[in-house]
Design a protein around this motif. Sequence first.
Motif, mmCIF file in Angstrom:
data_model
loop_
_atom_site.group_PDB
_atom_site.id
_atom_site.type_symbol
_atom_site.label_atom_id
_atom_site.label_comp_id
_atom_site.label_asym_id
_atom_site.label_seq_id
_atom_site.Cartn_x
_atom_site.Cartn_y
_atom_site.Cartn_z
ATOM 1 N N MET A 140 11.433 17.309 -16.079
ATOM 2 C CA MET A 140 11.840 16.524 -17.242
ATOM 3 C C MET A 140 13.352 16.390 -17.294
ATOM 4 S SD MET A 140 9.433 18.275 -20.174
ATOM 5 C CE MET A 140 10.129 17.180 -21.419
ATOM 6 N N VAL A 141 13.821 15.286 -17.874
ATOM 7 C CA VAL A 141 15.243 15.112 -18.159
ATOM 8 C C VAL A 141 15.460 15.467 -19.630
ATOM 9 C CG1 VAL A 141 17.166 13.506 -18.284
ATOM 10 C CG2 VAL A 141 15.526 13.326 -16.409
ATOM 11 N N TYR A 142 16.274 16.480 -19.883
ATOM 12 C CA TYR A 142 16.479 16.947 -21.251
ATOM 13 C C TYR A 142 17.592 16.196 -21.977
ATOM 14 C CZ TYR A 142 13.469 20.816 -19.870
ATOM 15 O OH TYR A 142 12.410 21.560 -19.435
ATOM 16 N N GLY A 143 18.424 15.510 -21.234
ATOM 17 C CA GLY A 143 19.443 14.729 -21.912
ATOM 18 C C GLY A 143 20.709 14.598 -21.094
ATOM 19 N N THR A 144 21.537 13.643 -21.505
ATOM 20 C CA THR A 144 22.850 13.441 -20.905
ATOM 21 C C THR A 144 23.899 13.842 -21.919
ATOM 22 O OG1 THR A 144 22.048 11.634 -19.508
ATOM 23 C CG2 THR A 144 24.421 11.762 -19.882
ATOM 24 N N LEU A 145 24.812 14.688 -21.516
ATOM 25 C CA LEU A 145 25.834 15.222 -22.416
ATOM 26 C C LEU A 145 27.191 14.628 -22.100
ATOM 27 C CD1 LEU A 145 24.930 19.037 -22.321
ATOM 28 C CD2 LEU A 145 24.058 17.299 -23.879
ATOM 29 N N VAL A 146 27.983 14.405 -23.151
ATOM 30 C CA VAL A 146 29.365 13.977 -22.992
ATOM 31 C C VAL A 146 30.267 15.026 -23.645
ATOM 32 C CG1 VAL A 146 28.784 11.539 -22.894
ATOM 33 C CG2 VAL A 146 29.248 12.607 -25.109
ATOM 34 N N GLN A 147 31.563 14.760 -23.665
ATOM 35 C CA GLN A 147 32.543 15.725 -24.166
ATOM 36 C C GLN A 147 32.166 16.277 -25.540
ATOM 37 O OE1 GLN A 147 36.430 14.050 -24.808
ATOM 38 N NE2 GLN A 147 37.437 16.028 -24.845
ATOM 39 N N GLY A 148 32.192 17.600 -25.649
ATOM 40 C CA GLY A 148 31.937 18.252 -26.922
ATOM 41 C C GLY A 148 30.476 18.438 -27.262
ATOM 42 N N GLN A 149 29.571 18.150 -26.322
ATOM 43 C CA GLN A 149 28.146 18.318 -26.574
ATOM 44 C C GLN A 149 27.589 19.484 -25.760
ATOM 45 O OE1 GLN A 149 26.359 14.456 -25.777
ATOM 46 N NE2 GLN A 149 26.715 13.795 -27.886
ATOM 47 N N GLN A 150 26.529 20.083 -26.307
ATOM 48 C CA GLN A 150 25.935 21.273 -25.685
ATOM 49 C C GLN A 150 24.416 21.203 -25.777
ATOM 50 O OE1 GLN A 150 27.419 25.557 -26.275
ATOM 51 N NE2 GLN A 150 25.737 25.465 -27.736
ATOM 52 N N ILE A 151 23.773 21.670 -24.709
ATOM 53 C CA ILE A 151 22.316 21.853 -24.721
ATOM 54 C C ILE A 151 22.017 23.332 -24.599
ATOM 55 C CG2 ILE A 151 20.345 21.745 -23.129
ATOM 56 C CD1 ILE A 151 20.565 18.815 -23.006
ATOM 57 N N THR A 152 21.163 23.823 -25.492
ATOM 58 C CA THR A 152 20.683 25.199 -25.431
ATOM 59 C C THR A 152 19.200 25.167 -25.089
ATOM 60 O OG1 THR A 152 22.293 25.910 -27.098
ATOM 61 C CG2 THR A 152 20.424 27.371 -26.680
ATOM 62 N N TYR A 153 18.846 25.772 -23.958
ATOM 63 C CA TYR A 153 17.477 25.745 -23.452
ATOM 64 C C TYR A 153 16.856 27.120 -23.588
ATOM 65 C CZ TYR A 153 13.696 25.576 -19.980
ATOM 66 O OH TYR A 153 12.492 25.661 -19.335
ATOM 67 N N ASN A 154 15.754 27.217 -24.329
ATOM 68 C CA ASN A 154 15.057 28.485 -24.506
ATOM 69 C C ASN A 154 14.135 28.725 -23.310
ATOM 70 O OD1 ASN A 154 12.706 30.269 -25.444
ATOM 71 N ND2 ASN A 154 14.171 30.504 -27.116
ATOM 72 N N LYS A 155 14.362 29.816 -22.594
ATOM 73 C CA LYS A 155 13.621 30.082 -21.360
ATOM 74 C C LYS A 155 12.149 30.406 -21.607
ATOM 75 C CE LYS A 155 16.864 33.012 -20.013
ATOM 76 N NZ LYS A 155 17.647 33.993 -19.216
ATOM 77 N N ALA A 156 11.830 30.933 -22.777
ATOM 78 C CA ALA A 156 10.451 31.338 -23.057
ATOM 79 C C ALA A 156 9.570 30.149 -23.415
ATOM 80 C CB ALA A 156 10.424 32.374 -24.174
ATOM 81 N N ASN A 157 10.001 29.322 -24.381
ATOM 82 C CA ASN A 157 9.148 28.216 -24.841
ATOM 83 C C ASN A 157 9.620 26.841 -24.379
ATOM 84 O OD1 ASN A 157 11.361 27.603 -26.467
ATOM 85 N ND2 ASN A 157 10.500 28.614 -28.281
ATOM 86 N N ARG A 158 10.708 26.817 -23.586
ATOM 87 C CA ARG A 158 11.265 25.583 -23.015
ATOM 88 C C ARG A 158 11.764 24.603 -24.076
ATOM 89 N NH1 ARG A 158 7.141 24.077 -17.976
ATOM 90 N NH2 ARG A 158 7.293 26.107 -16.923
ATOM 91 N N ALA A 159 12.031 25.105 -25.264
ATOM 92 C CA ALA A 159 12.576 24.246 -26.325
ATOM 93 C C ALA A 159 14.049 23.941 -26.031
ATOM 94 C CB ALA A 159 12.442 24.923 -27.678
#
Length: 323
Positions: A216-235
């Motif tokens: 899956m593609v979770y998203g495209t990030l630009v300056q000042g953005q963050q993705i937090t990925y939970n390893k257990a439930n993949r949220a």
Amino acid sequence: MNASQLKKLLTAYLKNRLNKTDKNLVQNWYDAFGESEAGVPGLGNQREEQLLKDDLLNRIQVQLNQPERPVYRLMSFRNMAASIVLVAGAGLATWFFLAKSAQEPNAGINQFQVITTISGQMKKVILPDSSVVHLNANSRIRVPHRFSLKDRQFYLEEGEAFFEVTKDKTRPFIIHSGQLNVKVLGTSFNVRSYRQLSDIKVTVTTGKVRVSGNGMVYGTLVQGQQITYNKANRAVQRSEVRPSDNQAWINGKVYLEKADFDELALTMRNMYGVSLKNETANKLKYQYNLTIRSDRSLQETLKLICAINGHHYKKKGKEILIY
């Protein structure tokens, strides 16, 4: 290249007479492996030292009998440290020529160097494409000696790294870290992926990155953005952050915001080399908002941590107990 030429080149380095490219390469790599000798291979006993010396001297001999070619190979900083410490006069020559070793066009693409750090240690790594990776404490990366012609594959196997990727539109830079892949063309960003934490974080300082994993593609990030990925439930959770905070740890500052105890304990281990334990009631509910700074003493930092929730601490060796 004969022994006389080798001597002249080594002398030129010591007298600061190398061209700018070679000088910067040597100096950056020298600065990168740090001052700590902990974990340097070959320092365990006399037998290991002799084996390493023999190997280094054999490689020098090989280089003396080969024509000089462009730089492509990345050498482990620990091996470079060992060559300097153990072989003295010949050590620098070994380190330099291993870094400058001649290779065939397809050599090194499927060969990797593993670079690690310990508590209280950071490294600056120069990659084959001149991209720069700042490696945080207790981290491990795997880097090919040479990138392929179609992409630049990189593996963050443990820990945290801040990347400054050289632009190359024809070869995307792809970081594999745990369950996530981060794809970029040229930008700066941070990836945190420690086993003891429940999540993986990707944060962009400049440019744009694409985060994917598990098909899956979770998203495209630009300056000042963050993705937090939970390893257990993949949220996946997206958030806005201050870009300047991404690499603050490189300068000895870690900003904790709503951090749980595991994240606090990891930060203390990375910065001070201590093991933080918690025997308080409801410890899983506590959140910490503070800045951990390397210019503070361990005692000052522990007092600050305990003051947040009215706790105390006791120290035994490298173990700190919060109660």
